[in-house]
Design a protein around this motif. Structure first.
Motif, PDB file in Angstrom:
ATOM      1  N   ASP A   1      -2.528   8.613  -2.544  1.00 20.42           N
ATOM      2  CA  ASP A   1      -2.111   9.404  -3.847  1.00 20.42           C
ATOM      3  C   ASP A   1      -2.503   8.529  -4.959  1.00 20.42           C
ATOM      4  OD1 ASP A   1      -0.182  10.812  -5.564  1.00 20.42           O
ATOM      5  OD2 ASP A   1       1.638  10.044  -4.564  1.00 20.42           O
TER       6      ASP A   1
ATOM      7  N   ASN B   1       4.725  12.474  -2.708  1.00 19.89           N
ATOM      8  CA  ASN B   1       3.559  12.655  -3.146  1.00 19.89           C
ATOM      9  C   ASN B   1       3.379  13.442  -4.689  1.00 19.89           C
ATOM     10  OD1 ASN B   1       0.725  14.708  -3.209  1.00 19.89           O
ATOM     11  ND2 ASN B   1       0.447  12.587  -2.235  1.00 19.89           N
TER      12      ASN B   1
ATOM     13  N   GLY C   1       8.775  11.413   3.643  1.00 18.53           N
ATOM     14  CA  GLY C   1       7.911  10.406   2.755  1.00 18.53           C
ATOM     15  C   GLY C   1       6.602  11.304   1.812  1.00 18.53           C
TER      16      GLY C   1
ATOM     17  N   GLY D   1       5.971  11.173   8.139  1.00 17.08           N
ATOM     18  CA  GLY D   1       4.801  10.593   9.210  1.00 17.08           C
ATOM     19  C   GLY D   1       5.099  11.094  10.572  1.00 17.08           C
TER      20      GLY D   1
ATOM     21  N   ASP E   1      -2.252   9.458   6.915  1.00 15.21           N
ATOM     22  CA  ASP E   1      -2.360   8.059   7.433  1.00 15.21           C
ATOM     23  C   ASP E   1      -3.737   8.238   8.171  1.00 15.21           C
ATOM     24  OD1 ASP E   1       0.041   7.142   6.347  1.00 15.21           O
ATOM     25  OD2 ASP E   1       1.190   7.603   8.189  1.00 15.21           O
TER      26      ASP E   1
ATOM     27  N   GLY F   1      -0.633   7.142   2.890  1.00 16.05           N
ATOM     28  CA  GLY F   1      -0.033   8.118   1.749  1.00 16.05           C
ATOM     29  C   GLY F   1      -0.280   7.781   0.241  1.00 16.05           C
TER      30      GLY F   1
HETATM   31  O1  KG4 Z   1       9.909   9.493   5.815  1.00 17.80           O
HETATM   32  P1  KG4 Z   1       8.818   8.428   5.890  1.00 17.80           P
HETATM   33  O2  KG4 Z   1       9.275   7.310   5.033  1.00 17.80           O
HETATM   34  O3  KG4 Z   1       9.213   7.907   7.471  1.00 17.80           O
HETATM   35  C1  KG4 Z   1       9.104   8.819   8.421  1.00 17.80           C
HETATM   36  O4  KG4 Z   1       7.639   9.064   9.093  1.00 17.80           O
HETATM   37  O5  KG4 Z   1       9.925   9.219   9.022  1.00 17.80           O
HETATM   38  O6  KG4 Z   1       7.348   8.789   5.950  1.00 17.80           O
HETATM   39  C2  KG4 Z   1       6.323   8.151   5.882  1.00 17.80           C
HETATM   40  C3  KG4 Z   1       5.158   8.816   5.755  1.00 17.80           C
HETATM   41  C4  KG4 Z   1       3.812   8.316   5.932  1.00 17.80           C
HETATM   42  O7  KG4 Z   1       2.938   9.022   6.869  1.00 17.80           O
HETATM   43  C5  KG4 Z   1       3.326   7.717   4.546  1.00 17.80           C
HETATM   44  O8  KG4 Z   1       1.795   7.617   4.379  1.00 17.80           O
HETATM   45  C6  KG4 Z   1       3.748   9.192   3.955  1.00 17.80           C
HETATM   46  O9  KG4 Z   1       5.020   9.422   4.406  1.00 17.80           O
HETATM   47  N1  KG4 Z   1       3.830   9.049   2.390  1.00 17.80           N
HETATM   48  C7  KG4 Z   1       3.171   9.815   1.550  1.00 17.80           C
HETATM   49  C8  KG4 Z   1       3.471   9.227   0.171  1.00 17.80           C
HETATM   50  N2  KG4 Z   1       4.450   8.319   0.413  1.00 17.80           N
HETATM   51  C9  KG4 Z   1       4.596   8.066   1.754  1.00 17.80           C
HETATM   52  N3  KG4 Z   1       2.325  10.649   1.707  1.00 17.80           N
HETATM   53  C10 KG4 Z   1       1.557  11.010   0.603  1.00 17.80           C
HETATM   54  N4  KG4 Z   1       1.897  10.554  -0.716  1.00 17.80           N
HETATM   55  C11 KG4 Z   1       2.832   9.728  -1.011  1.00 17.80           C
HETATM   56  N5  KG4 Z   1       3.132   9.292  -2.215  1.00 17.80           N
END
Ligand code: KG4
Ligand code: ZN
Length: 335
Positions: A180, A268, A264, A133, A163, A176
């Motif tokens: 997905d 995906n 994150g 994110g 998002d 996300g």
């Molecule tokens: O690394 P993270 O947990 O936290 C930080 O942003 O540092 O990442 C969260 C981000 C969010 O924007 C969320 O929508 C995305 O990762 N995300 C995904 C998936 N799971 C989490 N985006 C696409 N597909 C997913 N399965």
């Protein structure tokens, strides 16, 4: 060497214990429910939640790891949100002082890159895509401690694009995982969204996001059912294909044999499938850490601290820095 690590750069409160670089216990207390009503991370709320949750997370990680003397306490110095970073740093430094051991500040991006080592033995040089994110960085790691950021996003981070698109489709936060899930039932070729492009090894997602916005605005009503699934699948295909193709192209260009992912968005399913499929076709080995090690966690911070402590004396304590750049710390001879 036993390391306690904490990670508080954003909205996950995490603690982990590593023994000689191997994971013994990892605890992640998500704050997602507290931020959900605001459809995004509220920095002040995150700081307060870290204050409340960090010591319980540490206690749980230590209990799960079992008895043993700690040799260092690691924390995330940046990049991230200032308040949350300070909570982690002050907590780690206090614990370290009480125990009479060094406190080691770690770059969050280095943590994402080295997370792969907790489950695999990567061959260097390694190309790693860190997409979350907050960041979308393509990193060439020539060895542990030798990094070059090849490219990054020029506007939205990949997760931010997920998002924002989820929001304009009327889905919940974070978007996300929902996109997905819905995309699995949709047709990725239903709408031909533009493949985002940016010069060199950079990324750009705002054009794709705007294309989805215009498409949705032109619809007679808010998409539901089949149409919604098709939109999710089509957006996801464009986003995942861009991320996968540029990452694999960088690996070929810089002579990497292994490719890894973190952040994150690395959770995906379409991105993982594309990387695996196209990577194998290109003769590359694609290392996909389990989802819990892709999203923010303290295990990766502990691994990066272990690499650093094994290579030399503990680094000087630096300031918490929301925009901390990823720099090499190992000598050139380590390549
Ligand atoms: O690394 P993270 O947990 O936290 C930080 O942003 O540092 O990442 C969260 C981000 C969010 O924007 C969320 O929508 C995305 O990762 N995300 C995904 C998936 N799971 C989490 N985006 C696409 N597909 C997913 N399965
Ligand atoms: Zn992260």
């Amino acid at each position: 060497m036993r390391i306690l690590a904490v990670e508080t750069s954003c909205d996950d409160t995490a603690a982990a214990v590593l023994e000689d670089g191997r994971l013994r216990a990892s605890v992640v207390l998500s704050q997602a429910a507290r931020h959900r009503p605001f459809r995004g991370v509220v920095p002040e709320l995150a700081s307060r939640a870290h204050l409340e949750l960090l010591l319980p997370a540490v206690a749980r990680a230590l209990r799960r790891a079992g008895p043993g003397r700690l040799d260092a306490v690691a924390y995330t110095r940046g990049p991230g949100l200032m308040g949350p970073l300070l909570v982690g740093k002050v907590t780690a430094q206090t614990l370290a002082r009480l125990l009479g051991v060094p406190a080691v500040g770690v770059n969050h991006l280095e943590g994402h890159v080295l997370a792969v080592e907790l489950e695999y033995r990567p061959r260097w040089p390694l190309v790693c895509l860190v997409a979350s994110g907050g960041h979308t960085d393509l990193v060439l790691a020539r060895a542990p401690g030798r990094y070059q950021v090849l490219g990054r996003t020029r506007d939205d981070a990949a997760g931010e694009a997920y998002d924002k698109v989820a929001r304009l489709l009327g889905l919940g936060y974070p978007g996300g995982p929902e996109i997905d899930r819905l995309a699995a039932r949709g047709n990725p070729r239903a709408v031909a969204f533009p493949r985002p492009s940016a010069p060199g090894w950079d990324f750009s997602f705002s054009g794709l996001k705007t294309a989805v916005l215009y498409h949705v605005r032109a619809l007679p009503r808010r998409p539901r059912g089949r149409l919604l699934a098709d939109l999710c699948a089509s957006f996801q295909e464009a986003a995942a294909e861009t991320l996968a193709d540029k990452t694999l192209a960088a690996a070929r260009r810089f002579g990497a044999r292994d490719v890894a992912v973190g952040g994150g968005v690395a959770a995906n399913s379409r991105l993982r499938a594309l990387l695996a499929e196209r990577g194998a076709a290109a003769g590359l080995r694609v290392l996909l850490p389990s989802r819990a090690l892709c999203t923010d966690n303290a295990a990766m911070i502990g691994r990066a601290a272990w690499r650093r402590l094994r290579a030399g004396p503990p680094p000087r304590a630096g300031r918490a820095d929301p925009a901390l750049p990823l720099r090499s710390w190992a000598p050139l001879s380590s390549i």
